[in-house]
Motif scaffolding. Sequence first.
Motif, mmCIF file in Angstrom:
data_model
loop_
_atom_site.group_PDB
_atom_site.id
_atom_site.type_symbol
_atom_site.label_atom_id
_atom_site.label_comp_id
_atom_site.label_asym_id
_atom_site.label_seq_id
_atom_site.Cartn_x
_atom_site.Cartn_y
_atom_site.Cartn_z
ATOM 1 N N ILE A 132 -39.668 -85.739 -85.752
ATOM 2 C CA ILE A 132 -38.573 -84.770 -85.836
ATOM 3 C C ILE A 132 -37.250 -85.521 -85.779
ATOM 4 N N ASP A 133 -36.255 -85.022 -86.516
ATOM 5 C CA ASP A 133 -34.930 -85.609 -86.412
ATOM 6 C C ASP A 133 -33.847 -84.601 -86.766
ATOM 7 N N ASN A 134 -32.617 -84.971 -86.408
ATOM 8 C CA ASN A 134 -31.414 -84.246 -86.813
ATOM 9 C C ASN A 134 -30.524 -85.229 -87.547
ATOM 10 N N ARG A 135 -29.869 -84.733 -88.584
ATOM 11 C CA ARG A 135 -28.982 -85.567 -89.391
ATOM 12 C C ARG A 135 -27.611 -84.912 -89.456
ATOM 13 N N ASN A 136 -26.587 -85.723 -89.304
ATOM 14 C CA ASN A 136 -25.202 -85.240 -89.398
ATOM 15 C C ASN A 136 -24.866 -84.179 -88.360
ATOM 16 N N VAL A 137 -25.671 -84.058 -87.301
ATOM 17 C CA VAL A 137 -25.457 -83.024 -86.288
ATOM 18 C C VAL A 137 -25.633 -83.655 -84.912
ATOM 19 N N GLN A 138 -24.683 -83.424 -84.024
ATOM 20 C CA GLN A 138 -24.831 -83.880 -82.643
ATOM 21 C C GLN A 138 -25.417 -82.732 -81.824
ATOM 22 N N VAL A 139 -26.455 -83.012 -81.090
ATOM 23 C CA VAL A 139 -27.107 -82.018 -80.241
ATOM 24 C C VAL A 139 -27.086 -82.564 -78.818
ATOM 25 N N SER A 140 -26.887 -81.674 -77.854
ATOM 26 C CA SER A 140 -26.808 -82.127 -76.462
ATOM 27 C C SER A 140 -28.131 -82.728 -75.995
ATOM 28 N N ASP A 141 -28.024 -83.694 -75.102
ATOM 29 C CA ASP A 141 -29.222 -84.311 -74.518
ATOM 30 C C ASP A 141 -30.076 -83.258 -73.821
ATOM 31 N N GLU A 142 -29.424 -82.291 -73.192
ATOM 32 C CA GLU A 142 -30.151 -81.234 -72.489
ATOM 33 C C GLU A 142 -31.022 -80.427 -73.456
ATOM 34 N N ALA A 143 -30.484 -80.089 -74.625
ATOM 35 C CA ALA A 143 -31.258 -79.339 -75.619
ATOM 36 C C ALA A 143 -32.439 -80.161 -76.119
ATOM 37 N N VAL A 144 -32.191 -81.438 -76.367
ATOM 38 C CA VAL A 144 -33.266 -82.326 -76.829
ATOM 39 C C VAL A 144 -34.337 -82.440 -75.751
ATOM 40 N N ASP A 145 -33.919 -82.622 -74.501
ATOM 41 C CA ASP A 145 -34.877 -82.737 -73.396
ATOM 42 C C ASP A 145 -35.754 -81.489 -73.288
ATOM 43 N N GLN A 146 -35.171 -80.307 -73.492
ATOM 44 C CA GLN A 146 -35.950 -79.063 -73.439
ATOM 45 C C GLN A 146 -37.006 -79.026 -74.545
ATOM 46 N N ASP A 147 -36.681 -79.617 -75.678
ATOM 47 C CA ASP A 147 -37.589 -79.563 -76.825
ATOM 48 C C ASP A 147 -38.714 -80.590 -76.774
ATOM 49 N N ILE A 148 -38.550 -81.627 -75.980
ATOM 50 C CA ILE A 148 -39.559 -82.689 -75.946
ATOM 51 C C ILE A 148 -40.916 -82.161 -75.473
ATOM 52 N N ASP A 149 -40.953 -81.435 -74.374
ATOM 53 C CA ASP A 149 -42.236 -80.910 -73.881
ATOM 54 C C ASP A 149 -42.858 -79.936 -74.869
ATOM 55 N N PHE A 150 -42.028 -79.104 -75.491
ATOM 56 C CA PHE A 150 -42.513 -78.154 -76.490
ATOM 57 C C PHE A 150 -43.184 -78.898 -77.649
ATOM 58 N N CYS A 151 -42.521 -79.924 -78.159
ATOM 59 C CA CYS A 151 -43.071 -80.684 -79.288
ATOM 60 C C CYS A 151 -44.304 -81.488 -78.880
ATOM 61 N N LYS A 152 -44.297 -82.013 -77.662
ATOM 62 C CA LYS A 152 -45.492 -82.720 -77.163
ATOM 63 C C LYS A 152 -46.672 -81.756 -77.124
#
Length: 182
Positions: A128-148
Amino acid sequence: DHTYAREQLAALLMCSNTIHGAESASGVASAVAEAVCEGTVFNNVAIVRPHGSEGSIELLAAQGCIANTTEPNISRTLLNAAMEGEAVRFQSSEVDDKFAQSIIEHNITTAICFPIKIGFVIVGCLYIDNRNVQVSDEAVDQDIDFCKGLADIAALALSNLMRIEIERRHSQERNAMLLGTV
């Protein structure tokens, strides 16, 4: 954040229902890719598996910019690291020379690659990735367990498809042997 959790749960349930009826690895992968897009801040998804010669991959499903190309435009460094068995995360603030080529070329701000494992065998990766978009570390951290969790669900579904194929072949062999004894 209850709304976000509800969105992830809805995406997970939709994915689960779709996977239940999937008859192929690409069907499983498509359901997972859609769930990632529906339930996370990531807008580019690829599910790949090793194919043929060393380093070759087969794209099973893709969403976002990755789906718009014939050859998957993903970080091979992340993919190769995940193929070793551990999830790998990249942030644009951490650019170093080993990631630079594809990261800079595709303007990737955040990327994570999760191995899809059956037992100790890596049967694919969820990228998974994001391009040309900054996303908060908190949002990314929330998504890690979901994607795992989605990677684990994909592994279970792929394992079931393999089991079904083995059972089908055994049944054909038994029927052939029975026909030969009549």
